[in-house]
Scaffold this motif. Structure first.
Motif, PDB file in Angstrom:
ATOM      1  N   GLY A 107      43.228  46.548  45.384  1.00  0.00           N
ATOM      2  CA  GLY A 107      43.125  47.197  46.447  1.00  0.00           C
ATOM      3  C   GLY A 107      41.634  47.505  46.937  1.00  0.00           C
ATOM      4  O   GLY A 107      41.746  48.272  47.892  1.00  0.00           O
ATOM      5  N   LEU A 108      40.697  47.179  46.141  1.00  0.00           N
ATOM      6  CA  LEU A 108      39.384  47.321  46.762  1.00  0.00           C
ATOM      7  C   LEU A 108      39.283  46.346  48.112  1.00  0.00           C
ATOM      8  O   LEU A 108      39.732  45.431  48.245  1.00  0.00           O
ATOM      9  N   LEU A 109      38.419  47.061  49.086  1.00  0.00           N
ATOM     10  CA  LEU A 109      38.304  46.253  50.282  1.00  0.00           C
ATOM     11  C   LEU A 109      36.977  45.262  50.019  1.00  0.00           C
ATOM     12  O   LEU A 109      36.165  45.620  49.122  1.00  0.00           O
TER      13      LEU A 109
ATOM     14  N   PRO B 138      36.684  43.478  34.959  1.00  0.00           N
ATOM     15  CA  PRO B 138      37.173  44.572  34.190  1.00  0.00           C
ATOM     16  C   PRO B 138      38.227  44.374  33.206  1.00  0.00           C
ATOM     17  O   PRO B 138      38.732  43.345  33.053  1.00  0.00           O
ATOM     18  N   ILE B 139      38.495  45.403  32.404  1.00  0.00           N
ATOM     19  CA  ILE B 139      39.524  45.359  31.532  1.00  0.00           C
ATOM     20  C   ILE B 139      40.761  45.777  32.188  1.00  0.00           C
ATOM     21  O   ILE B 139      41.963  45.108  32.115  1.00  0.00           O
ATOM     22  N   VAL B 140      40.699  47.044  32.843  1.00  0.00           N
ATOM     23  CA  VAL B 140      41.992  47.245  33.663  1.00  0.00           C
ATOM     24  C   VAL B 140      41.212  48.278  34.887  1.00  0.00           C
ATOM     25  O   VAL B 140      40.096  48.710  34.830  1.00  0.00           O
ATOM     26  N   VAL B 141      41.999  48.018  36.085  1.00  0.00           N
ATOM     27  CA  VAL B 141      41.773  48.989  37.228  1.00  0.00           C
ATOM     28  C   VAL B 141      42.842  49.873  37.592  1.00  0.00           C
ATOM     29  O   VAL B 141      44.011  49.490  37.496  1.00  0.00           O
ATOM     30  N   PHE B 142      42.604  51.380  37.351  1.00  0.00           N
ATOM     31  CA  PHE B 142      43.434  52.242  37.859  1.00  0.00           C
ATOM     32  C   PHE B 142      43.456  52.822  39.051  1.00  0.00           C
ATOM     33  O   PHE B 142      42.241  52.826  39.379  1.00  0.00           O
TER      34      PHE B 142
ATOM     35  N   ASN C 126      41.733  58.236  46.788  1.00  0.00           N
ATOM     36  CA  ASN C 126      41.865  56.994  46.854  1.00  0.00           C
ATOM     37  C   ASN C 126      41.089  56.228  45.954  1.00  0.00           C
ATOM     38  O   ASN C 126      41.005  54.986  46.286  1.00  0.00           O
ATOM     39  N   SER C 127      40.281  56.728  45.049  1.00  0.00           N
ATOM     40  CA  SER C 127      39.366  55.989  44.156  1.00  0.00           C
ATOM     41  C   SER C 127      40.210  55.077  43.413  1.00  0.00           C
ATOM     42  O   SER C 127      41.305  55.226  42.731  1.00  0.00           O
ATOM     43  N   ASN C 128      39.363  53.970  42.692  1.00  0.00           N
ATOM     44  CA  ASN C 128      39.768  52.968  41.886  1.00  0.00           C
ATOM     45  C   ASN C 128      38.913  53.430  40.427  1.00  0.00           C
ATOM     46  O   ASN C 128      37.792  53.420  40.811  1.00  0.00           O
ATOM     47  N   ILE C 129      39.647  53.374  39.309  1.00  0.00           N
ATOM     48  CA  ILE C 129      38.872  53.597  38.193  1.00  0.00           C
ATOM     49  C   ILE C 129      39.058  52.523  37.378  1.00  0.00           C
ATOM     50  O   ILE C 129      39.847  51.879  36.990  1.00  0.00           O
TER      51      ILE C 129
ATOM     52  N   VAL D 203      48.596  51.927  36.869  1.00  0.00           N
ATOM     53  CA  VAL D 203      47.725  50.507  36.737  1.00  0.00           C
ATOM     54  C   VAL D 203      47.655  49.702  37.905  1.00  0.00           C
ATOM     55  O   VAL D 203      48.916  49.199  38.425  1.00  0.00           O
ATOM     56  N   ARG D 204      46.589  49.323  38.544  1.00  0.00           N
ATOM     57  CA  ARG D 204      46.522  48.566  39.813  1.00  0.00           C
ATOM     58  C   ARG D 204      46.170  46.969  39.353  1.00  0.00           C
ATOM     59  O   ARG D 204      46.624  46.298  40.106  1.00  0.00           O
ATOM     60  N   TRP D 205      45.463  46.646  38.341  1.00  0.00           N
ATOM     61  CA  TRP D 205      45.042  45.350  37.882  1.00  0.00           C
ATOM     62  C   TRP D 205      44.844  45.321  36.352  1.00  0.00           C
ATOM     63  O   TRP D 205      44.133  46.517  35.854  1.00  0.00           O
ATOM     64  N   LEU D 206      45.200  44.448  35.832  1.00  0.00           N
ATOM     65  CA  LEU D 206      45.027  44.470  34.203  1.00  0.00           C
ATOM     66  C   LEU D 206      44.812  42.918  33.735  1.00  0.00           C
ATOM     67  O   LEU D 206      45.403  42.091  34.214  1.00  0.00           O
ATOM     68  N   ASP D 207      43.848  42.969  32.908  1.00  0.00           N
ATOM     69  CA  ASP D 207      43.586  41.676  32.091  1.00  0.00           C
ATOM     70  C   ASP D 207      44.156  41.902  30.652  1.00  0.00           C
ATOM     71  O   ASP D 207      43.560  42.526  30.021  1.00  0.00           O
TER      72      ASP D 207
END
Length: 171
Positions: free
Chosen positions: A39-41, A81-85, A93-96, A154-158
Motif C-alpha cells: 500500500g505504499l505509494l 522487510p519481514i512483514v508490513v503492518f 495511515n502509517s505502514n509499520i 498484516v499488509r504484506w508478509l514474507d
C-alpha cells in the motif's frame, strides 16, 4: 538500490561523526514491489536527520535508544522487510515495517512510514513516503499479536522470514 544504500551509509557515518547538517534529509529511494503491494505509494522514501537523532536519543519519551550505527543499510532493510503492518493507531495511515536489522540487544527495528503531502499554498509541492519513526521493537509480544491478527493488520508478509522471526522469539 546499492548506490542508495552506499550513499545512506556515507551520510549516516557523517551524522555519527557530527559533520552532517542538522536539516539534512536522507533519500532512501523508492518502495520495492513488496512495499508497493503493501500500500505504499510509488514516491520517494525520506527520513529527516533530526528525526533520527530524536528517536535514537535515550531522553526520547518512548525510550527506545539505539546507536545510529545499528541502522546501517536501512534502505535495503526497509525494501526487503519481514512483514508490513497497518498502524494500530486510529486514523493513522502509517505502514509499520518489521525489518531484519537488529540492535545490540537483538531486537528487530521497526520503521513507521506515512504518506506526506505538503499543504496547499506551499511554494513547493512535496509528496513523499515520510519515515515517522525508527526504533528497535523490544515488546515482541505486540508483534506476535499483530501477526495473529492476519488480514486485519498484516499488509504484506514474507512467509519464510516471518517463520524464522517467530521461531527465534522466546515464549
Amino acid at each position: 538500490m546499492n548506490d542508495i544504500v552506499k550513499q545512506f551509509n556515507i551520510e549516516l557515518q557523517r551524522q555519527i561523526e557530527g559533520s552532517l547538517p542538522e536539516e539534512h534529509i536522507y533519500n532512501l529511494g523508492y518502495p520495492s514491489e513488496n512495499l508497493l503491494s503493501a500500500g505504499l505509494l510509488n514516491l520517494p522514501i525520506e527520513l529527516k536527520a533530526s528525526r533520527l537523532v530524536n528517536k535514537s536519543n535515550a531522553d526520547y519519551r518512548n525510550n527506545h535508544p539505539f546507536e545510529l550505527s545499528e541502522i546501517k543499510d536501512l534502505p535495503m532493510a526497509i525494501n526487503n522487510p519481514i512483514v508490513v503492518f497497518k498502524s494500530t493507531k486510529l486514523n493513522d495511515n502509517s505502514n509499520i515495517i518489521l525489518t531484519e536489522l537488529k540492535d545490540k540487544n537483538g531486537n528487530n527495528f521497526v520503521v513507521a512510514i506515512r504518506h506526506f503531502k505538503s499543504p496547499n499554498g506551499n511554494k513547493v509541492n512535496l509528496e513523499v513516503n515520510d519515515i515517522r519513526s525508527v526504533y528497535p521493537k523490544d515488546r515482541v509480544a505486540e508483534i506476535m499479536n499483530w501477526l495473529k491478527s492476519g488480514n486485519k493488520l498484516v499488509r504484506w508478509l514474507d512467509k519464510e522470514k516471518a517463520l524464522s522471526f517467530v521461531s527465534t522469539q522466546s515464549p
